[in-house]
Motif scaffolding. Sequence first.
Motif, PDB file in Angstrom:
ATOM      1  N   ASP A 117       0.822  -1.223   0.000  1.00  0.00           N
ATOM      2  CA  ASP A 117       0.000   0.000   0.000  1.00  0.00           C
ATOM      3  C   ASP A 117       0.848   1.262   0.000  1.00  0.00           C
ATOM      4  OD1 ASP A 117      -2.642  -1.006  -0.068  1.00  0.00           O
ATOM      5  OD2 ASP A 117      -2.420  -1.669   2.001  1.00  0.00           O
ATOM      6  N   LYS A 118       1.923   1.236   0.779  1.00  0.00           N
ATOM      7  CA  LYS A 118       2.739   2.445   0.914  1.00  0.00           C
ATOM      8  C   LYS A 118       3.326   2.855  -0.449  1.00  0.00           C
ATOM      9  CE  LYS A 118       6.636   4.309   3.447  1.00  0.00           C
ATOM     10  NZ  LYS A 118       8.014   3.843   3.555  1.00  0.00           N
ATOM     11  N   LEU A 119       3.890   1.867  -1.142  1.00  0.00           N
ATOM     12  CA  LEU A 119       4.491   2.140  -2.453  1.00  0.00           C
ATOM     13  C   LEU A 119       3.431   2.647  -3.439  1.00  0.00           C
ATOM     14  CD1 LEU A 119       6.916   1.961  -4.407  1.00  0.00           C
ATOM     15  CD2 LEU A 119       6.365  -0.450  -4.761  1.00  0.00           C
ATOM     16  N   LEU A 120       2.266   1.989  -3.427  1.00  0.00           N
ATOM     17  CA  LEU A 120       1.218   2.372  -4.385  1.00  0.00           C
ATOM     18  C   LEU A 120       0.632   3.744  -4.069  1.00  0.00           C
ATOM     19  CD1 LEU A 120      -0.463  -1.116  -4.732  1.00  0.00           C
ATOM     20  CD2 LEU A 120       0.943   0.058  -6.441  1.00  0.00           C
ATOM     21  N   GLU A 121       0.526   4.055  -2.785  1.00  0.00           N
ATOM     22  CA  GLU A 121       0.002   5.384  -2.416  1.00  0.00           C
ATOM     23  C   GLU A 121       0.977   6.480  -2.826  1.00  0.00           C
ATOM     24  OE1 GLU A 121      -1.038   5.051   1.731  1.00  0.00           O
ATOM     25  OE2 GLU A 121      -2.646   3.637   1.223  1.00  0.00           O
ATOM     26  N   GLN A 122       2.257   6.156  -2.808  1.00  0.00           N
ATOM     27  CA  GLN A 122       3.243   7.146  -3.252  1.00  0.00           C
ATOM     28  C   GLN A 122       3.256   7.232  -4.779  1.00  0.00           C
ATOM     29  OE1 GLN A 122       6.439   5.343  -0.734  1.00  0.00           O
ATOM     30  NE2 GLN A 122       6.968   7.475  -0.383  1.00  0.00           N
ATOM     31  N   HIS A 123       3.252   6.055  -5.412  1.00  0.00           N
ATOM     32  CA  HIS A 123       3.317   6.020  -6.871  1.00  0.00           C
ATOM     33  C   HIS A 123       2.097   6.710  -7.492  1.00  0.00           C
ATOM     34  CE1 HIS A 123       4.205   4.517 -10.893  1.00  0.00           C
ATOM     35  NE2 HIS A 123       2.946   4.127 -10.971  1.00  0.00           N
ATOM     36  N   TYR A 124       0.912   6.385  -6.959  1.00  0.00           N
ATOM     37  CA  TYR A 124      -0.329   6.945  -7.492  1.00  0.00           C
ATOM     38  C   TYR A 124      -0.873   8.044  -6.575  1.00  0.00           C
ATOM     39  CZ  TYR A 124      -0.821   3.364 -11.190  1.00  0.00           C
ATOM     40  OH  TYR A 124      -0.654   2.577 -12.317  1.00  0.00           O
ATOM     41  N   ALA A 125       0.012   8.877  -6.034  1.00  0.00           N
ATOM     42  CA  ALA A 125      -0.397   9.930  -5.084  1.00  0.00           C
ATOM     43  C   ALA A 125      -1.553  10.767  -5.633  1.00  0.00           C
ATOM     44  CB  ALA A 125       0.795  10.814  -4.751  1.00  0.00           C
ATOM     45  N   GLU A 126      -1.522  11.054  -6.934  1.00  0.00           N
ATOM     46  CA  GLU A 126      -2.577  11.917  -7.510  1.00  0.00           C
ATOM     47  C   GLU A 126      -3.946  11.230  -7.526  1.00  0.00           C
ATOM     48  OE1 GLU A 126      -2.189  12.329 -11.962  1.00  0.00           O
ATOM     49  OE2 GLU A 126      -0.614  10.843 -11.722  1.00  0.00           O
ATOM     50  N   HIS A 127      -3.977   9.891  -7.361  1.00  0.00           N
ATOM     51  CA  HIS A 127      -5.257   9.164  -7.423  1.00  0.00           C
ATOM     52  C   HIS A 127      -5.782   8.711  -6.061  1.00  0.00           C
ATOM     53  CE1 HIS A 127      -4.984   9.304 -11.700  1.00  0.00           C
ATOM     54  NE2 HIS A 127      -3.938   8.516 -11.775  1.00  0.00           N
ATOM     55  N   MET A 131      -8.067  -0.444  -7.634  1.00  0.00           N
ATOM     56  CA  MET A 131      -6.833  -0.398  -8.420  1.00  0.00           C
ATOM     57  C   MET A 131      -5.641  -0.852  -7.577  1.00  0.00           C
ATOM     58  SD  MET A 131      -4.186   2.005  -9.471  1.00  0.00           S
ATOM     59  CE  MET A 131      -4.707   3.687  -9.685  1.00  0.00           C
ATOM     60  N   ALA A 132      -5.599  -0.392  -6.315  1.00  0.00           N
ATOM     61  CA  ALA A 132      -4.491  -0.762  -5.435  1.00  0.00           C
ATOM     62  C   ALA A 132      -4.534  -2.262  -5.156  1.00  0.00           C
ATOM     63  CB  ALA A 132      -4.558   0.031  -4.142  1.00  0.00           C
ATOM     64  N   SER A 133      -5.733  -2.795  -4.961  1.00  0.00           N
ATOM     65  CA  SER A 133      -5.834  -4.221  -4.673  1.00  0.00           C
ATOM     66  C   SER A 133      -5.388  -5.046  -5.898  1.00  0.00           C
ATOM     67  CB  SER A 133      -7.253  -4.493  -4.202  1.00  0.00           C
ATOM     68  OG  SER A 133      -7.729  -5.704  -4.656  1.00  0.00           O
ATOM     69  N   PHE A 134      -5.753  -4.599  -7.085  1.00  0.00           N
ATOM     70  CA  PHE A 134      -5.270  -5.260  -8.309  1.00  0.00           C
ATOM     71  C   PHE A 134      -3.738  -5.163  -8.425  1.00  0.00           C
ATOM     72  CE2 PHE A 134      -3.867  -3.967 -12.643  1.00  0.00           C
ATOM     73  CZ  PHE A 134      -3.766  -5.240 -13.188  1.00  0.00           C
ATOM     74  N   MET A 135      -3.189  -4.002  -8.116  1.00  0.00           N
ATOM     75  CA  MET A 135      -1.738  -3.812  -8.253  1.00  0.00           C
ATOM     76  C   MET A 135      -0.938  -4.628  -7.226  1.00  0.00           C
ATOM     77  SD  MET A 135      -0.993  -1.846 -10.877  1.00  0.00           S
ATOM     78  CE  MET A 135       0.559  -0.980 -10.628  1.00  0.00           C
ATOM     79  N   LYS A 136      -1.646  -5.083  -6.155  1.00  0.00           N
ATOM     80  CA  LYS A 136      -0.986  -5.926  -5.137  1.00  0.00           C
ATOM     81  C   LYS A 136      -1.242  -7.407  -5.382  1.00  0.00           C
ATOM     82  CE  LYS A 136      -3.001  -3.899  -1.672  1.00  0.00           C
ATOM     83  NZ  LYS A 136      -3.511  -3.666  -0.325  1.00  0.00           N
ATOM     84  N   SER A 137      -2.031  -7.715  -6.425  1.00  0.00           N
ATOM     85  CA  SER A 137      -2.492  -9.093  -6.609  1.00  0.00           C
ATOM     86  C   SER A 137      -1.411 -10.039  -7.148  1.00  0.00           C
ATOM     87  CB  SER A 137      -3.704  -9.116  -7.542  1.00  0.00           C
ATOM     88  OG  SER A 137      -3.320  -8.738  -8.854  1.00  0.00           O
ATOM     89  N   GLY A 138      -0.280  -9.499  -7.530  1.00  0.00           N
ATOM     90  CA  GLY A 138       0.808 -10.338  -8.046  1.00  0.00           C
ATOM     91  C   GLY A 138       2.003  -9.460  -8.322  1.00  0.00           C
ATOM     92  N   GLY A 197      -7.695   8.528  -2.848  1.00  0.00           N
ATOM     93  CA  GLY A 197      -8.939   9.221  -2.499  1.00  0.00           C
ATOM     94  C   GLY A 197      -9.980   9.170  -3.601  1.00  0.00           C
ATOM     95  N   LYS A 198      -9.555   8.824  -4.834  1.00  0.00           N
ATOM     96  CA  LYS A 198     -10.546   8.708  -5.916  1.00  0.00           C
ATOM     97  C   LYS A 198     -11.301   7.392  -5.759  1.00  0.00           C
ATOM     98  CE  LYS A 198      -8.071  11.565  -9.237  1.00  0.00           C
ATOM     99  NZ  LYS A 198      -7.285  11.601 -10.472  1.00  0.00           N
ATOM    100  N   PRO A 199     -12.548   7.335  -6.250  1.00  0.00           N
ATOM    101  CA  PRO A 199     -13.374   6.138  -6.030  1.00  0.00           C
ATOM    102  C   PRO A 199     -12.727   4.845  -6.554  1.00  0.00           C
ATOM    103  CG  PRO A 199     -14.681   7.921  -7.020  1.00  0.00           C
ATOM    104  CD  PRO A 199     -13.273   8.414  -6.952  1.00  0.00           C
ATOM    105  N   PHE A 200     -11.980   4.918  -7.629  1.00  0.00           N
ATOM    106  CA  PHE A 200     -11.412   3.688  -8.187  1.00  0.00           C
ATOM    107  C   PHE A 200     -10.122   3.243  -7.497  1.00  0.00           C
ATOM    108  CE2 PHE A 200      -9.445   7.044 -10.805  1.00  0.00           C
ATOM    109  CZ  PHE A 200      -8.116   6.654 -10.823  1.00  0.00           C
ATOM    110  N   PHE A 201      -9.566   4.112  -6.598  1.00  0.00           N
ATOM    111  CA  PHE A 201      -8.248   3.794  -6.038  1.00  0.00           C
ATOM    112  C   PHE A 201      -8.169   2.467  -5.270  1.00  0.00           C
ATOM    113  CE2 PHE A 201      -4.779   3.852  -3.031  1.00  0.00           C
ATOM    114  CZ  PHE A 201      -3.705   4.070  -3.879  1.00  0.00           C
ATOM    115  N   PRO A 202      -9.122   2.172  -4.342  1.00  0.00           N
ATOM    116  CA  PRO A 202      -8.980   0.924  -3.581  1.00  0.00           C
ATOM    117  C   PRO A 202      -8.937  -0.324  -4.470  1.00  0.00           C
ATOM    118  CG  PRO A 202     -10.621   2.353  -2.562  1.00  0.00           C
ATOM    119  CD  PRO A 202     -10.260   2.990  -3.870  1.00  0.00           C
TER     120      PRO A 202
END
Length: 153
Positions: free
Chosen positions: A46-56, A65-72, A58-63
């Motif tokens: 989560d920490k890396l993704l929140e930094q990488h996608y800082a601009e996103h 998207m983050a869960s997909f990006m952690k899926s593998g 809080g947006k509705p699709f973020f959770p």
Amino acid sequence: MSSQTERTFIAVKPDGVQRGLVSQILSRFEKRGYKLVAIKLVQADDKLLEQHYAEHVGKPFFPKMASFMKSGPILATVWEGKDVVKQGRSILGATNPLASAPGTIRGDFGVDLGRNVCHGSDSVESAEREINLWFKKEDLISWESNQAKWLYE
Ligand code: IDP
């Protein structure tokens, strides 16, 4: 920095790794004449993704998207060469695969926005920020490509 040492951050997202597209994606950058200067598989958190996608954040699709990006695993790479940031984005295609032209990675391999196979930095400044986020200084290898004299006049 000379124009030939511009760098960009390109990642193959978990869908691209799972679907066995890594070699085809790397190959498009190699064949274009870009030089690989860093590569590794990363299990993002989560920490890396929140930094990488800082601009996103809080947006509705973020959770989702983050869960997909952690899926593998994600394949993180850095490429170097003339105009590589802008050209990298054009090799990837539009953010939404349905709007991507055939011949681009997303236009050839994707359908849905949330499964668009790859990421590429959108400016020289974001590239620097993303490279520093995903890689340590010592992961970046400076090397002379023997192809340079055939690629650059
Ligand atoms: P980019 O990846 O082309 O730079 P961004 O707008 O920065 O595009 O969005 C980051 C990623 O977030 C996109 O690649 C896409 O996978 C995802 N994304 C963007 N907007 C949406 C959305 O509205 N719904 C679901 N996922 C989205």
